[in-house]
Design a protein around this motif. Sequence first.
Motif, PDB file in Angstrom:
ATOM      1  N   ARG A 106      -3.948   4.931  -5.766  1.00  8.62           N
ATOM      2  CA  ARG A 106      -4.398   5.409  -4.381  1.00  8.62           C
ATOM      3  C   ARG A 106      -5.547   4.252  -4.255  1.00  8.62           C
ATOM      4  NH1 ARG A 106      -3.413  11.117  -5.941  1.00  8.62           N
ATOM      5  NH2 ARG A 106      -1.492  11.538  -4.920  1.00  8.62           N
ATOM      6  N   SER A 122      -5.964   1.362  -4.970  1.00  6.98           N
ATOM      7  CA  SER A 122      -5.422   0.089  -4.753  1.00  6.98           C
ATOM      8  C   SER A 122      -4.798   0.121  -3.514  1.00  6.98           C
ATOM      9  CB  SER A 122      -4.345  -0.477  -6.006  1.00  6.98           C
ATOM     10  OG  SER A 122      -5.125  -0.728  -7.141  1.00  6.98           O
ATOM     11  N   ALA A 123      -4.037   1.061  -3.100  1.00  8.25           N
ATOM     12  CA  ALA A 123      -3.358   1.307  -1.595  1.00  8.25           C
ATOM     13  C   ALA A 123      -4.784   1.104  -0.724  1.00  8.25           C
ATOM     14  CB  ALA A 123      -2.728   2.450  -1.692  1.00  8.25           C
ATOM     15  N   ARG A 140      -5.024  -1.542   2.355  1.00 10.31           N
ATOM     16  CA  ARG A 140      -4.936  -1.183   3.878  1.00 10.31           C
ATOM     17  C   ARG A 140      -6.373  -1.663   4.693  1.00 10.31           C
ATOM     18  NH1 ARG A 140      -2.890   3.764   1.863  1.00 10.31           N
ATOM     19  NH2 ARG A 140      -0.669   3.803   2.686  1.00 10.31           N
ATOM     20  N   ALA A 153       0.923  -1.061   0.069  1.00 11.68           N
ATOM     21  CA  ALA A 153      -0.076   0.037   0.136  1.00 11.68           C
ATOM     22  C   ALA A 153       0.945   1.120   0.020  1.00 11.68           C
ATOM     23  CB  ALA A 153      -1.053  -0.056   1.199  1.00 11.68           C
ATOM     24  N   ASP A 154       1.759   1.235   0.797  1.00  9.94           N
ATOM     25  CA  ASP A 154       2.763   2.470   0.813  1.00  9.94           C
ATOM     26  C   ASP A 154       3.450   2.672  -0.560  1.00  9.94           C
ATOM     27  OD1 ASP A 154       2.106   2.933   3.525  1.00  9.94           O
ATOM     28  OD2 ASP A 154       4.047   1.839   4.408  1.00  9.94           O
ATOM     29  N   GLU A 155       3.819   1.650  -1.168  1.00  9.56           N
ATOM     30  CA  GLU A 155       4.645   1.364  -2.323  1.00  9.56           C
ATOM     31  C   GLU A 155       3.549   2.264  -3.381  1.00  9.56           C
ATOM     32  OE1 GLU A 155       6.551  -1.398  -5.749  1.00  9.56           O
ATOM     33  OE2 GLU A 155       6.451  -1.992  -3.551  1.00  9.56           O
ATOM     34  N   TYR A 156       2.314   1.720  -3.488  1.00  7.51           N
ATOM     35  CA  TYR A 156       1.236   2.408  -4.388  1.00  7.51           C
ATOM     36  C   TYR A 156       1.327   3.826  -4.142  1.00  7.51           C
ATOM     37  CZ  TYR A 156       0.219  -2.184  -6.657  1.00  7.51           C
ATOM     38  OH  TYR A 156      -0.138  -3.197  -7.489  1.00  7.51           O
ATOM     39  N   GLU A 157       1.279   4.038  -2.946  1.00  7.85           N
ATOM     40  CA  GLU A 157       0.929   5.472  -2.620  1.00  7.85           C
ATOM     41  C   GLU A 157       2.033   6.396  -2.957  1.00  7.85           C
ATOM     42  OE1 GLU A 157      -1.489   7.546  -1.437  1.00  7.85           O
ATOM     43  OE2 GLU A 157      -2.920   6.080  -1.014  1.00  7.85           O
TER      44      GLU A 157
END
Length: 109
Positions: A30, A32-33, A37, A9-13
């Motif tokens: 965003r 997907s992130a 989460r 999630a952090d990587e996608y953000e």
Amino acid sequence: MSGTLLGLADEYERDACGTWTSQRERWALRESAALFRRMTCNREAADPTRHTLTHGMLIDVTERWCRQHGYRAVIGHGGCAVQRDNEEVIVAKVGETLYWDGHRITVAT
């Protein structure tokens, strides 16, 4: 929380903040992130006997966990207040765990 889904999630953000992405791609990243989460939070709230408050926990997950046990929860910065009927308010901070013993919720660090 799980490092795998939260890391993703952090990587996608981070990728969503890139200048090379279109508005549509940023939106998809965003979304997907947010899904990753939510999946992590739902997995952590699946245990009906305990629920640990974390900074990454989505607000409605804690509210739903408490409601399943007949309590109302008010989430604020750094924790939550939990109450059922006229019982005394239970205050829990981030990092503490709410426990359900089959009759009532208690909090422990």
